[in-house]
Design a protein around this motif. Structure first.
Motif, PDB file in Angstrom:
ATOM      1  N   GLN A  78       0.696  -0.790 -12.360  1.00  9.99           N
ATOM      2  CA  GLN A  78      -0.094  -0.027 -11.270  1.00  9.99           C
ATOM      3  C   GLN A  78      -1.136  -0.963 -10.731  1.00  9.99           C
ATOM      4  O   GLN A  78      -1.471  -0.940  -9.557  1.00  9.99           O
ATOM      5  CB  GLN A  78      -0.673   1.162 -11.649  1.00  9.99           C
ATOM      6  N   VAL A  79      -2.061  -1.735 -11.777  1.00 13.09           N
ATOM      7  CA  VAL A  79      -2.784  -2.692 -11.380  1.00 13.09           C
ATOM      8  C   VAL A  79      -2.478  -3.975 -10.479  1.00 13.09           C
ATOM      9  O   VAL A  79      -2.846  -4.199  -9.551  1.00 13.09           O
ATOM     10  CB  VAL A  79      -3.528  -3.114 -12.516  1.00 13.09           C
ATOM     11  N   ALA A  83      -3.265  -4.890  -6.951  1.00 11.10           N
ATOM     12  CA  ALA A  83      -4.036  -6.064  -6.645  1.00 11.10           C
ATOM     13  C   ALA A  83      -3.088  -6.655  -5.616  1.00 11.10           C
ATOM     14  O   ALA A  83      -3.551  -7.551  -4.560  1.00 11.10           O
ATOM     15  CB  ALA A  83      -3.751  -7.174  -7.830  1.00 11.10           C
ATOM     16  N   GLN A  84      -1.849  -6.590  -5.577  1.00  9.50           N
ATOM     17  CA  GLN A  84      -1.088  -6.822  -4.495  1.00  9.50           C
ATOM     18  C   GLN A  84      -1.290  -6.378  -2.966  1.00  9.50           C
ATOM     19  O   GLN A  84      -1.409  -6.894  -1.926  1.00  9.50           O
ATOM     20  CB  GLN A  84       0.507  -6.792  -4.815  1.00  9.50           C
ATOM     21  N   ARG A  85      -1.433  -5.002  -3.398  1.00  7.94           N
ATOM     22  CA  ARG A  85      -1.990  -4.111  -1.843  1.00  7.94           C
ATOM     23  C   ARG A  85      -3.304  -4.782  -1.279  1.00  7.94           C
ATOM     24  O   ARG A  85      -3.434  -4.751  -0.421  1.00  7.94           O
ATOM     25  CB  ARG A  85      -2.065  -2.731  -2.307  1.00  7.94           C
ATOM     26  N   LYS A  86      -4.203  -4.944  -2.331  1.00 10.15           N
ATOM     27  CA  LYS A  86      -5.516  -5.537  -1.896  1.00 10.15           C
ATOM     28  C   LYS A  86      -5.460  -6.888  -1.128  1.00 10.15           C
ATOM     29  O   LYS A  86      -5.957  -7.151  -0.076  1.00 10.15           O
ATOM     30  CB  LYS A  86      -6.394  -5.631  -3.213  1.00 10.15           C
ATOM     31  N   ILE A  95      -3.284  -6.803   8.836  1.00  7.01           N
ATOM     32  CA  ILE A  95      -4.008  -5.821   9.474  1.00  7.01           C
ATOM     33  C   ILE A  95      -3.736  -5.322  10.671  1.00  7.01           C
ATOM     34  O   ILE A  95      -3.413  -4.210  11.438  1.00  7.01           O
ATOM     35  CB  ILE A  95      -5.608  -6.172   9.090  1.00  7.01           C
ATOM     36  N   GLU A  96      -3.448  -6.788  11.662  1.00  5.18           N
ATOM     37  CA  GLU A  96      -3.096  -6.471  13.078  1.00  5.18           C
ATOM     38  C   GLU A  96      -1.858  -5.840  13.213  1.00  5.18           C
ATOM     39  O   GLU A  96      -1.715  -5.032  14.203  1.00  5.18           O
ATOM     40  CB  GLU A  96      -3.169  -7.911  13.673  1.00  5.18           C
ATOM     41  N   ARG A  97      -0.796  -6.159  12.464  1.00  7.02           N
ATOM     42  CA  ARG A  97       0.533  -5.502  12.591  1.00  7.02           C
ATOM     43  C   ARG A  97       0.415  -4.097  12.213  1.00  7.02           C
ATOM     44  O   ARG A  97       1.061  -3.206  13.119  1.00  7.02           O
ATOM     45  CB  ARG A  97       1.568  -6.156  11.748  1.00  7.02           C
ATOM     46  N   GLU A  98      -0.441  -3.634  11.337  1.00  7.21           N
ATOM     47  CA  GLU A  98      -0.607  -2.325  10.945  1.00  7.21           C
ATOM     48  C   GLU A  98      -1.450  -1.411  12.200  1.00  7.21           C
ATOM     49  O   GLU A  98      -0.973  -0.379  12.368  1.00  7.21           O
ATOM     50  CB  GLU A  98      -1.212  -2.204   9.380  1.00  7.21           C
ATOM     51  N   ALA A  99      -2.361  -2.213  12.580  1.00  5.74           N
ATOM     52  CA  ALA A  99      -3.157  -1.507  13.548  1.00  5.74           C
ATOM     53  C   ALA A  99      -2.152  -1.465  14.881  1.00  5.74           C
ATOM     54  O   ALA A  99      -2.397  -0.258  15.497  1.00  5.74           O
ATOM     55  CB  ALA A  99      -4.500  -2.209  14.062  1.00  5.74           C
TER      56      ALA A  99
END
Length: 152
Positions: A78-79, A83-86, A95-99
């Motif tokens: 899980q850590v 960490a990969q998600r962070k 972030i631009e793709r998700e927005a």
């Protein structure tokens, strides 16, 4: 010297010679449980009982250690995922793709279009256009009050 011979002779042979011919004749058999055997059995039982509780505790602790190691492995995975998600969220292009995908944001130099053909939200449009399957709770409550208020 005859006494030395009696000491060296086996127990059964000494009994036969000591008893003589007129002493009753039969050899005495060994009893099934002697006092030495009884003491040995008690000692073995005491050792077994004294070891039973520590062995049970040892087995329980080994199981607990295995469970904790499994939980540790799950927590490490899980850590690693977090960490990969962070790291992913720190990437500006992600972030631009998700927005763009989630919030329909567009960069100032890009023309964006939203197509409303009804293909994306089929479930919501079916609910809006079709009849409601169940009225809200307050309507059901009010109808039951009106029904109870009517004379029979």
């Amino acid at each position: 010297m005859a006494q030395d011979g009696e000491r060296d002779a086996p127990r059964g042979a000494r009994d036969d010679t000591a008893g003589g011919a007129g002493g009753g004749g039969g050899r005495r058999g060994n009893p099934a449980l002697t006092s030495r055997a009884a003491i040995l059995a008690v000692v073995v039982c005491a050792i077994a009982l004294s070891l039973a509780y520590p062995v049970r505790e040892y087995i329980a602790q080994r199981k607990e250690i295995a469970d904790l190691q499994h939980k540790e492995n799950v927590a490490r995975k899980q850590v690693d995922e977090l960490a990969q998600r962070k790291q992913q969220l720190g990437d500006k292009s992600y972030i631009e793709r998700e927005a763009t995908r989630r919030l329909h944001y567009c960069r100032p130099d890009v023309k964006c279009y939203i197509v409303l053909d009804g293909g994306g939200d089929g479930g919501q449009q079916a609910r809006k256009g079709g009849p409601a399957t169940r009225p809200p709770w307050y309507e059901t409550l009010w109808r039951s009050v009106e029904t109870a208020d009517r004379p029979r």
